[in-house]
Motif scaffolding. Sequence first.
Motif, mmCIF file in Angstrom:
data_model
loop_
_atom_site.group_PDB
_atom_site.id
_atom_site.type_symbol
_atom_site.label_atom_id
_atom_site.label_comp_id
_atom_site.label_asym_id
_atom_site.label_seq_id
_atom_site.Cartn_x
_atom_site.Cartn_y
_atom_site.Cartn_z
ATOM 1 N N ALA A 21 0.826 -1.209 0.000
ATOM 2 C CA ALA A 21 0.000 0.000 0.000
ATOM 3 C C ALA A 21 0.860 1.259 0.000
ATOM 4 O O ALA A 21 0.584 2.215 -0.735
ATOM 5 C CB ALA A 21 -0.933 -0.005 1.206
ATOM 6 N N ALA A 22 1.897 1.273 0.829
ATOM 7 C CA ALA A 22 2.791 2.438 0.855
ATOM 8 C C ALA A 22 3.470 2.630 -0.493
ATOM 9 O O ALA A 22 3.575 3.752 -1.004
ATOM 10 C CB ALA A 22 3.824 2.270 1.961
ATOM 11 N N ALA A 23 3.922 1.512 -1.085
ATOM 12 C CA ALA A 23 4.645 1.607 -2.351
ATOM 13 C C ALA A 23 3.739 2.031 -3.497
ATOM 14 O O ALA A 23 4.107 2.896 -4.313
ATOM 15 C CB ALA A 23 5.304 0.265 -2.672
ATOM 16 N N GLU A 24 2.546 1.449 -3.572
ATOM 17 C CA GLU A 24 1.715 1.648 -4.756
ATOM 18 C C GLU A 24 0.687 2.759 -4.589
ATOM 19 O O GLU A 24 0.277 3.362 -5.585
ATOM 20 C CB GLU A 24 1.048 0.323 -5.138
ATOM 21 C CG GLU A 24 2.067 -0.748 -5.514
ATOM 22 C CD GLU A 24 1.434 -2.017 -6.046
ATOM 23 O OE1 GLU A 24 0.211 -2.030 -6.271
ATOM 24 O OE2 GLU A 24 2.170 -3.008 -6.222
ATOM 25 N N SER A 25 0.239 3.028 -3.359
ATOM 26 C CA SER A 25 -0.750 4.098 -3.175
ATOM 27 C C SER A 25 -0.096 5.462 -3.011
ATOM 28 O O SER A 25 -0.693 6.478 -3.359
ATOM 29 C CB SER A 25 -1.617 3.802 -1.948
ATOM 30 O OG SER A 25 -2.374 2.629 -2.129
ATOM 31 N N VAL A 26 1.110 5.487 -2.455
ATOM 32 C CA VAL A 26 1.777 6.769 -2.180
ATOM 33 C C VAL A 26 2.970 6.984 -3.103
ATOM 34 O O VAL A 26 3.021 7.951 -3.869
ATOM 35 C CB VAL A 26 2.211 6.848 -0.701
ATOM 36 C CG1 VAL A 26 2.889 8.190 -0.425
ATOM 37 C CG2 VAL A 26 1.009 6.654 0.220
ATOM 38 N N TYR A 27 3.949 6.080 -3.047
ATOM 39 C CA TYR A 27 5.174 6.301 -3.807
ATOM 40 C C TYR A 27 4.972 6.118 -5.314
ATOM 41 O O TYR A 27 5.601 6.811 -6.116
ATOM 42 C CB TYR A 27 6.273 5.353 -3.323
ATOM 43 C CG TYR A 27 6.637 5.529 -1.866
ATOM 44 C CD1 TYR A 27 6.772 6.796 -1.317
ATOM 45 C CD2 TYR A 27 6.835 4.430 -1.036
ATOM 46 C CE1 TYR A 27 7.101 6.969 0.015
ATOM 47 C CE2 TYR A 27 7.161 4.583 0.300
ATOM 48 C CZ TYR A 27 7.292 5.857 0.827
ATOM 49 O OH TYR A 27 7.611 6.013 2.154
ATOM 50 N N GLY A 28 4.107 5.181 -5.712
ATOM 51 C CA GLY A 28 3.892 4.941 -7.138
ATOM 52 C C GLY A 28 3.459 6.179 -7.901
ATOM 53 O O GLY A 28 4.087 6.548 -8.909
#
Length: 438
Positions: A244-251
């Motif tokens: 979630a952190a990688a794909e919802s925010v950083y992505g």
Amino acid sequence: MNVTSAADAPELPARRSGRNYRLLTAAAIITGLGTHGALIAAAFAVLQSGGDGGDVGLVAAARATPLVLFLLIGGAIADRLPRHRVMVAANALNCVSQAVFAWLVLAGDPELWQMMLLTALCGTGQAFFNPAAEGMLMSSVDREQASRAFALFRMAMQGATIGGAALGGAMIAAMDPGWVLAVDAAAFAVAGVLRAFLDVGHIPAREPGGGLLSDLRDGWREFIGRPWLWSIVAQFSVVVAAVAAAESVYGPLVARDELGGPRPWGFALAAFGAGTLGGALLMTRWKPRRMLLVGTLCVFPLALPSAALAVPLQVVGLCLVMFVSGVCIEVFGVAWMTTLHQEIPEAKLSRVSAYDWFGSVAMMPLATALAGPVEMLVGRSQALWGCAALIVLVTGAVLFVPEVRRLTRAPATTAAAGAVAPREPVSADPEGAVGRLG
């Protein structure tokens, strides 16, 4: 442990089963087309209104927080009330919240607190919907056809993901993100109408006695009594948080800063959807005997997207990585649903599903809320490498649980009986050998 015999298990007539299955599949396709585009739209609506990565994380956390708060209650209610009514009510809430969100975005610059409130309402609807929907789907198929039915259902749903993510990215590049949110609201309305026609006559009425707390305790005993169940849910509390952190925010931030905008990120998410479609197609024919072992091994590649964003890979490489991770998570998903269908009594499916969902998303609000501050503290690339490392670490740890390595698919003769109760004890390979993918 309560065990329901095959003779006592309720059987769903083929005609009614097929009708429910078709309605559930059609509704999932419709909401899938809307929701996956809306997730992209929400992130870019925040950025469009002047927000930064921390604000994107706060909005994502606002959606996830109600899942943690209300999932267990939602599961208990779904086992107590007709499941289709719970699903329709949840869809109605999601429709209204997304429609208001769309109106605010289209009318002008929405405030951060408004976006957080509306996404929180949408998350609340999902908290009640998810356990009811999973219980409804599992009660609509017999054990003999369960694996294939779940794979076909997920294949249809993930097909919608491809279209929804690609369409959402293209629409955001061409017009205001509010229009994508409006499409999502309309999709929830149509899906809610379809789900209102589900037939729950095959599900026995709950016996009177016992309250909500009693139901929650009963579900907890069912959950904690199975090491394979709680260990994998604990694993996914970390995996889902990292993803979630990688794909919802950083992505979205990597897409904006390194890849040229929202369209490439939409393509990457569509590639993930294509991978899940391929994984579901694979699982319509492949029935691994040691379901949980194969499924758990397929969680390791979920670390690849975080690593690809950390580099970052350009669009083609990122899409390839997302495709592979999509195939692998779908193999796990079908194996997991088949295991729950095989091992958990029908009357407790929604409650156990609620504990499953609760554990899986428990850390997601914290992870998305902290994603922005962590990026500022250590840098975006280092944060993404940390996400990848966490996924590998917890997945390796869960392989030490014996039941995860040894639980096997029920024999065909047992499956033909149509039982939905757990087998006791968990069957294991007589030689104790560890199976491998491929």
